[in-house]
Scaffold this motif. Structure first.
Motif, PDB file in Angstrom:
ATOM      1  N   ALA A 203     -28.328   4.960 -14.884  1.00 13.72           N
ATOM      2  CA  ALA A 203     -27.905   5.743 -13.728  1.00 13.72           C
ATOM      3  C   ALA A 203     -28.725   5.432 -12.477  1.00 13.72           C
ATOM      4  N   VAL A 204     -28.068   5.523 -11.333  1.00 15.21           N
ATOM      5  CA  VAL A 204     -28.748   5.468 -10.045  1.00 15.21           C
ATOM      6  C   VAL A 204     -29.357   6.851  -9.803  1.00 15.21           C
ATOM      7  N   SER A 205     -30.659   6.892  -9.577  1.00 12.63           N
ATOM      8  CA  SER A 205     -31.349   8.158  -9.365  1.00 12.63           C
ATOM      9  C   SER A 205     -31.507   8.406  -7.869  1.00 12.63           C
ATOM     10  N   ILE A 206     -31.087   9.598  -7.432  1.00 14.10           N
ATOM     11  CA  ILE A 206     -31.120   9.949  -6.015  1.00 14.10           C
ATOM     12  C   ILE A 206     -31.856  11.269  -5.857  1.00 14.10           C
ATOM     13  N   GLN A 207     -32.815  11.316  -4.958  1.00 16.01           N
ATOM     14  CA  GLN A 207     -33.511  12.563  -4.637  1.00 16.01           C
ATOM     15  C   GLN A 207     -33.772  12.556  -3.145  1.00 16.01           C
ATOM     16  N   VAL A 208     -33.041  13.419  -2.425  1.00 10.59           N
ATOM     17  CA  VAL A 208     -33.067  13.350  -0.964  1.00 10.59           C
ATOM     18  C   VAL A 208     -33.985  14.375  -0.332  1.00 10.59           C
ATOM     19  N   ALA A 209     -34.570  15.258  -1.124  1.00 14.42           N
ATOM     20  CA  ALA A 209     -35.506  16.247  -0.586  1.00 14.42           C
ATOM     21  C   ALA A 209     -36.529  16.575  -1.648  1.00 14.42           C
ATOM     22  N   ALA A 210     -37.688  17.060  -1.201  1.00 17.86           N
ATOM     23  CA  ALA A 210     -38.693  17.473  -2.166  1.00 17.86           C
ATOM     24  C   ALA A 210     -38.113  18.555  -3.062  1.00 17.86           C
ATOM     25  N   PRO A 211     -38.456  18.553  -4.362  1.00 20.77           N
ATOM     26  CA  PRO A 211     -37.871  19.526  -5.270  1.00 20.77           C
ATOM     27  C   PRO A 211     -38.226  20.960  -4.892  1.00 20.77           C
ATOM     28  N   ASN A 212     -37.249  21.845  -5.059  1.00 18.89           N
ATOM     29  CA  ASN A 212     -37.457  23.280  -4.854  1.00 18.89           C
ATOM     30  C   ASN A 212     -37.958  23.628  -3.466  1.00 18.89           C
ATOM     31  N   THR A 213     -37.393  22.984  -2.457  1.00 14.87           N
ATOM     32  CA  THR A 213     -37.776  23.317  -1.093  1.00 14.87           C
ATOM     33  C   THR A 213     -36.618  24.009  -0.401  1.00 14.87           C
ATOM     34  N   ALA A 214     -36.932  25.028   0.369  1.00 15.84           N
ATOM     35  CA  ALA A 214     -35.894  25.715   1.131  1.00 15.84           C
ATOM     36  C   ALA A 214     -35.567  24.890   2.365  1.00 15.84           C
ATOM     37  N   THR A 215     -34.322  24.951   2.785  1.00 15.54           N
ATOM     38  CA  THR A 215     -33.913  24.168   3.938  1.00 15.54           C
ATOM     39  C   THR A 215     -34.759  24.515   5.165  1.00 15.54           C
TER      40      THR A 215
END
Length: 482
Positions: A203-215
């Motif tokens: 799978a292609v792994s995608i993470q576009v923001a730090a985990p568990n961060t509020a906008t």
């Protein structure tokens, strides 16, 4: 980068242009090319990042290029944890695929199964479904997975939280082994990684923001008080700060109905969404809120991830959630698509442990305020690191000289400082001031229940479809996720 650069076909590009989409979001930039290439995808993205388009657009394009479906068959399946999210994702497919010759449908419990079976008989290109109802349909022979090419698990972490792991095992056993699988989750927890390991291939792994961060577009603050005074404080702040429309989260179904009654007794139009309500009633409440027929929509965490309300200015946590991650999803209903939003929590001493967990998870200390006359008799202990606690400030009244669409009320401020940060809550310049309807509806009757309970082992399913495997009891309408 443009959507055209991602390799999308002209009918989709025309639709995106008509919908006002100008540039892809970070998750779309990475997910769309990978999905178009047929790759499995594992993506972690916080709410409001455009992940639905990240999987819907490439699915629609591939289905268009690969021919037609057959009676009883489904070519693409999207599994979601709740009815509200099912409706939201289905509507996205309908919007994005408006210029394409494809058929889509949605299936979930709590409503009549017969119309869903009728649509499946004709064959579908895309089916958006909750696990429990999909198993019902499969058990009745109403759905055929022989042509299935793509499976999407949306909000996979929420599915595990709600106890759908056994349901997923049953469905995965029925699906073709050769398929494209995409998994979207707010977090890459150990449980999600374990689930992905058994489902995804290279799978292609995608993470576009730090985990568990509020906008970052959501301004967060809290007011401390005693539990018994929360409704009174809420009404007081509404009037003092000029709040317009707001989505209000409470912990229990009974609490939601009680708050609706309180608001209506004070002439404020309010409606509720929770697991005791039938799906048509929940959809009606949401539509009334979107049309601005009601000022307040009061919801349990059944709505924390499934609601997409355009330009919602304000989220209020009347009760803190039982799970820290749900705080992120609650406040993610505002500040979407880059717009500014505001999230306010009313916190009592009993909730300090949860507040501490939320601040640990989000890696920030939420700014505290006190309202004169509502100070807590049972003080809410400091949660900031020792020596770093910010002072608790008083909420300053807004300047009331101008009232109209172009005059937004002032935000809470420290007694001796002025916060120039724009705050949309209470009638933003883009939304105008909320105007109440001529007549206020009758108060809803209070019902008992709690949306926070997990499913106990050995339970069954309601007559309209619902929890299975590890499931316990659910309400007569099929429960919140059926």
């Amino acid at each position: 980068m443009t959507f055209q650069a991602l390799g999308l076909i002209d009918p989709l590009l025309l639709t995106l242009k008509a919908l006002g989409y100008k540039q892809p979001t970070p998750v779309q930039k990475q997910a769309i090319p990978a999905a178009l290439a047929g790759r499995d995808v594992m993506a972690a993205a916080q709410t409001g990042t455009g992940k639905t388009a990240g999987f819907a657009l490439p699915i629609l394009q591939r289905l268009t290029m690969e021919g037609a479906t057959e009676p009883g068959a489904v070519r693409a399946l999207v599994l979601v944890p709740t009815r509200e999210l099912a409706e939201q994702v289905y509507e996205s497919f309908r919007n994005y695929g408006g210029n394409l010759p494809l058929r889509s449908a949605v299936a979930y419990g709590g409503v009549d199964i017969a119309p869903q079976i009728a649509k499946l008989r004709k064959g579908l290109d895309v089916l958006v479904a909750t696990p429990g109802r999909l198993i019902d349909l499969h058990d009745q022979g109403a759905v055929n997975f022989a042509l299935l090419r793509t499976l999407v698990l949306d909000e996979a972490d929420r599915m595990l939280d709600l106890g759908f792991e056994r349901d997923l095992d049953i469905l995965l056993e029925a699906l073709p082994k050769q398929r494209q699988t995409m998994l979207f989750s707010a977090t890459f927890s150990d449980e999600i990684r374990k689930l992905a390991k058994g489902m995804l291939r290279d799978a292609v792994s995608i993470q576009v923001a730090a985990p568990n961060t509020a906008t970052r577009t959501v301004k967060q603050w809290l007011v401390t008080t005693d539990k018994r005074r929360k409704p009174e404080l809420f009404l007081h702040l509404m009037r003092k700060l000029g709040w317009g429309q707001a989505l209000v989260f409470v912990k229990t179904r009974k609490g939601a109905e009680a708050l609706v009654n309180t608001m209506q007794e004070h002439g404020i139009a309010a409606d509720a969404i929770h697991g005791d309500k039938t799906q048509p009633a929940r959809l009606k409440a949401l539509e009334r809120f979107k049309r601005k027929e009601v000022q307040l929509l009061i919801a349990t965490d059944v709505a924390a991830r499934g609601l997409d309300i355009e330009a919602l200015p304000l989220v209020v946590n009347m009760d803190m959630p039982s799970v820290a991650e749900d705080y992120i999803h609650r406040i993610g209903r505002t500040g979407r698509a880059g717009m500014a939003g505001e999230a306010i929590s009313l916190v009592c001493a009993d909730e300090v442990d949860m507040l501490r967990e939320i601040e640990t998870l989000t890696r920030q200390n939420i700014q505290r305020f006190e309202e004169p006359g509502f100070e807590a008799d049972h003080r809410v202990p400091d949660t900031a690191p020792k020596g770093a606690a910010a002072p608790t400030m008083k909420i300053a009244a807004p300047k009331a000289a101008k009232r109209g669409p172009a005059a937004a009320p002032a935000a809470p401020q420290a007694a001796k400082t002025r916060d120039m940060t724009p705050r949309p809550a209470g009638g933003s310049e883009s939304l105008g001031i909320w105007t109440p309807p001529e007549k206020v509806g009758k108060a809803l009757r209070s019902r008992s229940g709690d949306d926070t309970g997990k499913r106990a082992a050995g339970g069954g399913r309601g007559a309209n479809g619902g929890y299975r495997g590890t499931g316990g009891t659910r309400n007569a309408t099929g429960g919140p996720e059926g």
